[in-house]
Design an enzyme around this catalytic site. Structure first.
Site, short mmCIF file in Angstrom:
data_model
loop_
_atom_site.label_atom_id
_atom_site.label_comp_id
_atom_site.label_asym_id
_atom_site.label_seq_id
_atom_site.Cartn_x
_atom_site.Cartn_y
_atom_site.Cartn_z
N CYS A 44 -11.22 -14.75 4.76
CA CYS A 44 -10.97 -15.72 5.83
C CYS A 44 -12.23 -15.84 6.69
O CYS A 44 -12.18 -15.76 7.91
CB CYS A 44 -9.76 -15.33 6.68
SG CYS A 44 -9.83 -13.68 7.40
N ALA A 52 -3.25 -5.57 0.44
CA ALA A 52 -2.12 -6.49 0.51
C ALA A 52 -1.51 -6.69 1.89
O ALA A 52 -0.76 -7.65 2.09
CB ALA A 52 -1.02 -6.04 -0.46
N ALA A 53 -1.74 -5.80 2.85
CA ALA A 53 -1.08 -5.93 4.15
C ALA A 53 -1.59 -7.18 4.88
O ALA A 53 -2.76 -7.55 4.74
CB ALA A 53 -1.33 -4.68 5.00
N ASP A 67 -7.99 -9.74 -1.53
CA ASP A 67 -8.10 -10.39 -0.22
C ASP A 67 -8.95 -9.46 0.64
O ASP A 67 -8.43 -8.62 1.36
CB ASP A 67 -6.72 -10.62 0.37
CG ASP A 67 -6.77 -11.45 1.64
OD1 ASP A 67 -7.68 -12.29 1.77
OD2 ASP A 67 -5.90 -11.25 2.51
#
Length: 462
Positions: free
Chosen positions: A236, A115-116, A183
């Protein structure tokens, strides 16, 4: 070109994009987009002040996120007092797409596994409207601290922040979460324009290494997904190895998962950096009993008197701490303020309100898991007195408290407060300090002065 891209990377992109390759390369000569996402819990409660944000920062809507906006770089919203108040989160526009596609709902149990620094976690929390349970996890301790600070700044009440490996969490929370955000750590190809230094870390070997790690993380995430639940897998990066191939592998290994949607955002077709999101849905049944029918670990013990290894305090100490908080609340908080959907926990002298998700979470379930923030930090118990936390201040509104010291964003008082200076005051006792109606911290008034309780680590230099 502003960014010198590796030749092997360019060859891969040429093969991947075909006729779109030239436009892709040309995008690196274009200025990047800057974005922020509004914290609706704060802006909805103060619509007059929120309306001024649009003119203040030159906001333009981000098409794929209803709370996301592009801003004019020259306006520097990260330096504005509203940022300190948690009114918005500075976030790359393309990165806003993943939490939107995950679509978390109020009352659910949601995990953000990596989560960071907190962009997706705080976006998830906003979508949940303060209801349910959010576990925001980050395995790297230093990054987990940043995550915890951002959860605090945004005034989030229903989140637990942990720092554990995916395997540790999977062992503790099998078939537990309604939705999971993964993520995944990646080769960062989509960030080359935003962060040119990442180009130096890229190699084809790094792409393969990331893909192996991503699949392993997804394997643990699937173990924690409830039947019928949803996973959003996000990177990403552009590489097929880290995106479509990982999704193909995980659905092959877990046929109970189906791909609901896959989406790519490209810097030459969208106003933002590169991003990939795949949404996977659990069909509700398992082909095998590999995961078993185990309930979430551990079940609530019959006796709660012993102090668990997580560091939580015995029940008597918690009850004593809550009496101190209630004495503070009787003086400072209005009757309309309520702590709901949780229970008090005490770690050392620090009092928290842990979200329990209708009994699905309890303190013993964090036993052995490094936990930075087991819920809303209420404050510190010091020699039979209660000192309210910065987190509590940011989780309140002006209507929740009896004493407010109001400031305007462009006032010299505001800058003085954020530097840690005392302010003139004719009040007495703990006082919520606000900027244009949004809380930024505490002060304690006596003898004509408001003693500054803005955290030292957050203070601006003189």
């Amino acid at each position: 070109m502003t960014v010198t891209l590796p030749e092997p990377f360019l060859a891969r992109m040429r093969q991947m994009l075909g006729g779109g390759y030239e436009a892709f390369v040309a995008s690196y000569d274009q200025p990047r987009a800057y974005g922020l996402r509004l914290n609706t819990w704060k802006t909805d409660s103060n619509p007059a002040a929120a309306e001024r944000l649009h003119g203040l920062f030159g906001l333009e809507p981000v098409p794929w996120c209803k709370t996301g906006y592009y801003y004019d770089e020259e306006t520097k919203p990260g330096r504005h007092p509203y940022h300190a108040a948690g009114v918005y989160y500075i976030q790359e526009p393309s990165a806003m797409s993943a939490a939107e596609l995950l679509s978390p709902q109020p009352g659910e149990r949601v995990l953000d596994l990596a989560a960071a620094p907190g962009g997706k976690a705080t976006q998830i929390a906003d979508r949940m409207q303060g209801q349910g349970l959010l576990v925001a996890n980050e395995i790297h301790p230093a990054r987990a601290e940043i995550l915890s600070e951002n959860i605090e700044r945004m005034g989030i009440r229903h989140a637990i922040v942990t720092s554990a490996s995916p395997g540790e969490l999977a062992e503790r929370f099998p078939r537990y979460f309604d939705r999971i955000m993964v993520d995944a750590p990646c080769s960062g190809e989509g960030m080359f324009r935003k962060e040119p230094e990442t180009v130096l870390e890229w190699s084809e070997q790094a792409v393969e290494t990331c893909a192996v790690r991503q699949l392993a993380i997804m394997q643990e995430a699937v173990k924690m997904l409830k039947p019928g639940g949803t996973i959003a897998y996000s990177t990403c990066t552009f590489s097929v190895e880290e995106n479509e191939r990982v999704i193909g592998q995980i659905t092959h290994l877990h046929p109970e998962l189906s791909v609901e949607r896959m989406e790519r955002l490209w810097p030459h077709t969208h106003r933002g950096e590169g991003h990939f999101v795949a949404v996977l849905k659990h069909r509700g049944t398992y082909d095998t009993d590999e995961s078993g029918d185990r309930p979430p670990f551990p079940s609530r013990p019959a006796k709660r008197g012993k102090q668990p290894s997580s560091g939580a305090a015995p029940r008597k100490a918690i009850e004593s701490a809550m009496r101190e908080f209630e004495a503070f609340a009787a003086d400072m908080l209005r009757p309309t303020f309520r702590l709901t959907g949780g229970e008090a926990v005490l770690f050392g002298d620090q009092l928290y309100w842990m979200p329990t998700a209708d009994g699905a979470m309890h303190p013993d379930m964090l036993r052995g898991i490094k936990t930075l923030r087991p819920g809303l930090h209420l404050g510190t118990i010091r020699k039979q007195r209660f000192v309210p936390s910065h987190a509590l201040a940011l989780a309140l509104t002006e209507s929740d408290v009896t004493r407010v010291h109001r400031m305007e964003a462009d006032s010299p008082q505001t800058e003085a407060y954020l530097r840690g200076e005392a302010l003139p005051s004719d009040g007495k006792g703990w006082t919520l300090v606000t900027v244009d109606g949004w809380p930024v911290g505490w002060g304690k008034a006596s003898d004509g002065l408001l003693k500054n309780h803005y955290p030292k680590g957050l203070r601006r230099p003189n």
